[in-house]
Write a protein that holds these residues in place. Structure first.
Motif, PDB file in Angstrom:
ATOM      1  N   ARG A   1       0.848  -1.208   0.000  1.00  0.00           N
ATOM      2  CA  ARG A   1       0.000   0.000   0.000  1.00  0.00           C
ATOM      3  C   ARG A   1       0.878   1.250   0.000  1.00  0.00           C
ATOM      4  N   LEU A   2       1.993   1.158   0.743  1.00  0.00           N
ATOM      5  CA  LEU A   2       2.923   2.294   0.765  1.00  0.00           C
ATOM      6  C   LEU A   2       3.504   2.523  -0.635  1.00  0.00           C
ATOM      7  N   MET A   3       3.790   1.428  -1.322  1.00  0.00           N
ATOM      8  CA  MET A   3       4.376   1.527  -2.663  1.00  0.00           C
ATOM      9  C   MET A   3       3.457   2.315  -3.617  1.00  0.00           C
ATOM     10  N   ARG A   4       2.156   2.198  -3.386  1.00  0.00           N
ATOM     11  CA  ARG A   4       1.223   2.935  -4.246  1.00  0.00           C
ATOM     12  C   ARG A   4       1.162   4.409  -3.892  1.00  0.00           C
ATOM     13  N   ARG A   5       1.633   4.750  -2.688  1.00  0.00           N
ATOM     14  CA  ARG A   5       1.517   6.137  -2.227  1.00  0.00           C
ATOM     15  C   ARG A   5       2.870   6.831  -2.114  1.00  0.00           C
ATOM     16  N   LEU A   6       3.852   6.340  -2.863  1.00  0.00           N
ATOM     17  CA  LEU A   6       5.161   6.998  -2.935  1.00  0.00           C
ATOM     18  C   LEU A   6       5.576   7.098  -4.393  1.00  0.00           C
ATOM     19  N   PRO A   7       6.442   8.052  -4.736  1.00  0.00           N
ATOM     20  CA  PRO A   7       7.028   8.036  -6.084  1.00  0.00           C
ATOM     21  C   PRO A   7       8.012   6.859  -6.166  1.00  0.00           C
ATOM     22  N   ILE A   8       7.719   5.923  -7.058  1.00  0.00           N
ATOM     23  CA  ILE A   8       8.518   4.694  -7.158  1.00  0.00           C
ATOM     24  C   ILE A   8       9.076   4.603  -8.578  1.00  0.00           C
ATOM     25  N   PRO A   9      10.382   4.351  -8.725  1.00  0.00           N
ATOM     26  CA  PRO A   9      10.918   4.173 -10.072  1.00  0.00           C
ATOM     27  C   PRO A   9      10.247   2.976 -10.753  1.00  0.00           C
ATOM     28  N   PHE A  10       9.800   3.185 -11.988  1.00  0.00           N
ATOM     29  CA  PHE A  10       9.080   2.139 -12.713  1.00  0.00           C
ATOM     30  C   PHE A  10       9.963   1.507 -13.788  1.00  0.00           C
ATOM     31  N   CYS A  11      10.706   2.346 -14.510  1.00  0.00           N
ATOM     32  CA  CYS A  11      11.637   1.845 -15.534  1.00  0.00           C
ATOM     33  C   CYS A  11      12.603   2.972 -15.870  1.00  0.00           C
ATOM     34  N   PRO A  12      13.713   2.650 -16.547  1.00  0.00           N
ATOM     35  CA  PRO A  12      14.586   3.741 -16.992  1.00  0.00           C
ATOM     36  C   PRO A  12      13.943   4.489 -18.162  1.00  0.00           C
ATOM     37  N   VAL A  13      14.230   5.777 -18.273  1.00  0.00           N
ATOM     38  CA  VAL A  13      13.757   6.549 -19.431  1.00  0.00           C
ATOM     39  C   VAL A  13      14.278   5.897 -20.717  1.00  0.00           C
ATOM     40  N   ALA A  14      15.478   5.321 -20.660  1.00  0.00           N
ATOM     41  CA  ALA A  14      16.086   4.706 -21.846  1.00  0.00           C
ATOM     42  C   ALA A  14      15.275   3.525 -22.378  1.00  0.00           C
ATOM     43  N   ALA A  15      14.361   2.984 -21.565  1.00  0.00           N
ATOM     44  CA  ALA A  15      13.513   1.887 -22.048  1.00  0.00           C
ATOM     45  C   ALA A  15      12.368   2.409 -22.912  1.00  0.00           C
ATOM     46  N   LEU A  16      12.247   3.745 -23.012  1.00  0.00           N
ATOM     47  CA  LEU A  16      11.165   4.363 -23.801  1.00  0.00           C
ATOM     48  C   LEU A  16      11.777   5.321 -24.819  1.00  0.00           C
ATOM     49  N   PRO A  17      12.545   4.793 -25.790  1.00  0.00           N
ATOM     50  CA  PRO A  17      13.325   5.685 -26.657  1.00  0.00           C
ATOM     51  C   PRO A  17      12.493   6.459 -27.685  1.00  0.00           C
ATOM     52  N   ASN A  18      11.372   5.887 -28.151  1.00  0.00           N
ATOM     53  CA  ASN A  18      10.645   6.488 -29.284  1.00  0.00           C
ATOM     54  C   ASN A  18       9.181   6.761 -28.939  1.00  0.00           C
ATOM     55  N   ALA A  19       8.522   7.572 -29.777  1.00  0.00           N
ATOM     56  CA  ALA A  19       7.077   7.752 -29.628  1.00  0.00           C
ATOM     57  C   ALA A  19       6.432   6.371 -29.782  1.00  0.00           C
ATOM     58  N   GLY A  20       5.615   5.979 -28.844  1.00  0.00           N
ATOM     59  CA  GLY A  20       4.964   4.669 -28.896  1.00  0.00           C
ATOM     60  C   GLY A  20       5.680   3.591 -28.092  1.00  0.00           C
ATOM     61  N   SER A  21       6.905   3.862 -27.627  1.00  0.00           N
ATOM     62  CA  SER A  21       7.601   2.873 -26.779  1.00  0.00           C
ATOM     63  C   SER A  21       6.835   2.753 -25.464  1.00  0.00           C
ATOM     64  N   TYR A  22       6.638   1.532 -25.030  1.00  0.00           N
ATOM     65  CA  TYR A  22       5.913   1.337 -23.764  1.00  0.00           C
ATOM     66  C   TYR A  22       6.542   0.212 -22.939  1.00  0.00           C
ATOM     67  N   VAL A  23       6.299   0.282 -21.632  1.00  0.00           N
ATOM     68  CA  VAL A  23       6.662  -0.800 -20.712  1.00  0.00           C
ATOM     69  C   VAL A  23       5.422  -1.071 -19.872  1.00  0.00           C
ATOM     70  N   ALA A  24       4.973  -2.332 -19.858  1.00  0.00           N
ATOM     71  CA  ALA A  24       3.803  -2.709 -19.051  1.00  0.00           C
ATOM     72  C   ALA A  24       4.237  -3.744 -18.022  1.00  0.00           C
ATOM     73  N   ARG A  25       3.894  -3.496 -16.789  1.00  0.00           N
ATOM     74  CA  ARG A  25       4.146  -4.475 -15.734  1.00  0.00           C
ATOM     75  C   ARG A  25       3.346  -4.061 -14.506  1.00  0.00           C
ATOM     76  N   ALA A  26       3.270  -4.974 -13.536  1.00  0.00           N
ATOM     77  CA  ALA A  26       2.590  -4.611 -12.294  1.00  0.00           C
ATOM     78  C   ALA A  26       3.547  -3.825 -11.417  1.00  0.00           C
ATOM     79  N   SER A  27       3.010  -2.857 -10.683  1.00  0.00           N
ATOM     80  CA  SER A  27       3.770  -2.160  -9.653  1.00  0.00           C
ATOM     81  C   SER A  27       2.886  -2.137  -8.419  1.00  0.00           C
ATOM     82  N   ALA A  28       3.397  -2.673  -7.316  1.00  0.00           N
ATOM     83  CA  ALA A  28       2.585  -2.867  -6.111  1.00  0.00           C
ATOM     84  C   ALA A  28       1.327  -3.667  -6.447  1.00  0.00           C
ATOM     85  N   GLY A  29       1.457  -4.603  -7.362  1.00  0.00           N
ATOM     86  CA  GLY A  29       0.344  -5.487  -7.708  1.00  0.00           C
ATOM     87  C   GLY A  29      -0.657  -4.877  -8.674  1.00  0.00           C
TER      88      GLY A  29
END
Ligand code: FES
Ligand code: FE2
Length: 389
Positions: A45-73
Motif C-alpha cells: 500500500r505504501l508503494m502505491r503512495r510513494l514516487p517509485i521508479p518504474f523503468c529507466p527513461v532509456a527503455a522508452l526511446p521512441n514515440a509509442g515505446s511502452y513498458v507494461a508491468r505490475a507495480s505494487a500489484g
C-alpha cells in the motif's frame, strides 16, 4: 554526497587505518517484518503512495515505446506519446477491464484484444467497434485512467499511483543515470525471497571476505566501505584495491569510475549498482512476503565527457555483467535463499544490524517511518469517509 576527490581521500584514510564507516548504534529488525502478510500488504500500500521508479527513461526511446508491468500489484503501462511526453496509465480497458499491453514494445495505438476498443498513446479512447451498441457511452470521459503523477528524474520514470504520503526517494535524489549510458540488456526474474533480504545483501561490505573469497575479495577489501545517505536513499561505496594507484593523482576533475563499486538504494525498492565496467538497475516488485519479481536493466558506464560508449566499452560492459552473474551474484543469491529458508526456524525474533551495516539501518528506519505515516494517512482518510457517510 562527497565528490570523487573527497571520496578518494576518505577511502585512503580507511585503507591506511584499517577502518570503515561506522553508524551510531545497532538496529534490530523483527523477523516478523519479513514474514507477515499484514506487513507485506502495508509495504505494498505504501508503494502505491510513494514516487517509485518504474523503468529507466532509456527503455522508452521512441514515440509509442511502452513498458507494461505490475507495480505494487497494480498492472500499469508507461508510454512515450507522439508529443514526446511520458505518461502512465492503469493497464485496464474501460469496457470490461482487459489489460491492454503486455511486456514492452512500440505501438501506434493500444487495441484491446477482447472486443477491440482502441486507445491513443495519450490515453484517449479513439475507437469502439459497433459503437451503436453503447448509446450512452461518452468516449471523452472513458480514456485510460492515469496514475496520480509521473516524474522523470535522474534517468528514471517515477510513478506515484495514488495521492502520496511524502516525497519518498524524491526527497533528495542523487544523480543516477545519464543520457550517454547505453541500455544493452533487460530481463525479468522471480525469486522466492522477501525483497528486503536482497536489498540488505547489497548494502554492506562486512560480508565481502567470507561470502566472496574468490570473486570480489581479491579485488577489494575486507569490511571497508563508505556509506552516505541522501533523504531516505543511500549510497554505499566499495573501493577496488587498484584505487591506491590514485594516491598521488591530481584531485581536480578526478573520476573514481572503475575504481569503486557504487550501490545506490533508491528508497525503498530500487537499486542502481555502478560496477567495474557496467551499471545494473533493478526494480523490485514484491509479490508476497516470500516472493519478489525483479525487472533488471543493464547499461554501459556513464562518461564524464558526455560522449557515447564505444564498441569496446560496450563489449567490456557485457563481459563484466556475465562475470558477475556467474560468480558474485550467485554467492549473494545462495546467502539470501539460505536465510529465507531458515526464517521459520524460530532461532531469531529479530535480526541484528551492527555499526558496519548502517545503510540497512537507514533503509529499515525510513521504511518504518513511512509506514507509520501511511497508517496515519489511512486512518484520517477513513475518518473523513465515515464523516461523509
Ligand atoms: S474489455 Fe476491452 S474491448 Fe472489451
Ligand atoms: Fe555480496
Amino acid at each position: 554526497m562527497r565528490s570523487d576527490a573527497e571520496l578518494l581521500d576518505h577511502i585512503l584514510n580507511h585503507i591506511d587505518n584499517g577502518t570503515t564507516d561506522l553508524g551510531d548504534e545497532d538496529w534490530f529488525e523483527p523477523v516478523e517484518n519479513y514474514t507477515s502478510p499484514l506487513r507485506f500488504d502495508a509495504e505494498r500500500r505504501l508503494m502505491r503512495r510513494l514516487p517509485i521508479p518504474f523503468c529507466p527513461v532509456a527503455a522508452l526511446p521512441n514515440a509509442g515505446s511502452y513498458v507494461a508491468r505490475a507495480s505494487a500489484g497494480v498492472p500499469l503501462v508507461v508510454v512515450r506519446g507522439l508529443d514526446g511526453s511520458i505518461r502512465a496509465f492503469r493497464n485496464a480497458c474501460r469496457h470490461r477491464g482487459m489489460q491492454l499491453a503486455d511486456g514492452s514494445g512500440c505501438t501506434k495505438i493500444f487495441r484491446c484484444n477482447y472486443h477491440g476498443w482502441a486507445y491513443r498513446l495519450d490515453g484517449r479512447l479513439e475507437y469502439v467497434p459497433h459503437e451503436h451498441g453503447f448509446p450512452e457511452l461518452d468516449k471523452n470521459s472513458n480514456g485510460l485512467v492515469p496514475v496520480h503523477e509521473v516524474e522523470i528524474r535522474s534517468g528514471l520514470v517515477f510513478v506515484t499511483q495514488d495521492e502520496p504520503v511524502g516525497l519518498g526517494a524524491l526527497d533528495s535524489l542523487p544523480d543516477l543515470l545519464t543520457e550517454n549510458q547505453v541500455l544493452f540488456d533487460s530481463s525479468e526474474s522471480v525469486e522466492d525471497i522477501n525483497w528486503k533480504l536482497t536489498a540488505e545483501g547489497t548494502l554492506e561490505g562486512y560480508h565481502i571476505k567470507p561470502t566472496h573469497p574468490e570473486s570480489f575479495y581479491p579485488y577489494g577489501y575486507d569490511n571497508l566501505n563508505v556509506i552516505e545517505t541522501q533523504g531516505p536513499n543511500s549510497r554505499v561505496c566499495f573501493p577496488f584495491r587498484r584505487i591506491e594507484k590514485l594516491r598521488d593523482a591530481p584531485r581536480e576533475n578526478l573520476s573514481l569510475d572503475r575504481m569503486v563499486t557504487l550501490v545506490h538504494r533508491i528508497f525503498p525498492f530500487t537499486s542502481i549498482n555502478q560496477l567495474s565496467q557496467h551499471c545494473h538497475v533493478s526494480f523490485a516488485e514484491p509479490e508476497s512476503a516470500t516472493r519478489t519479481r525483479y525487472f533488471n536493466y543493464k547499461f554501459t558506464l556513464p562518461k564524464p565527457n558526455g560522449s557515447a560508449a564505444t564498441e569496446e566499452e560496450l563489449a567490456r560492459a557485457k563481459k563484466d555483467a556475465a562475470f558477475l552473474s556467474d560468480t558474485g551474484n550467485q554467492e549473494d543469491a545462495k546467502v539470501v535463499s539460505d536465510i529465507q529458508a531458515a526464517m521459520s526456524s524460530g532461532a531469531n525474533t529479530h535480526y541484528r544490524f551492527g555499526r558496519f551495516e548502517s545503510a540497512i539501518h537507514h533503509l529499515h528506519s525510513n521504511l518504518a517511518r513511512y509506514l507509520e505515516r501511511l497508517d496515519e494517512f489511512e486512518k484520517s482518510e477513513s475518518f473523513v469517509k465515515d464523516l461523509i457517510s
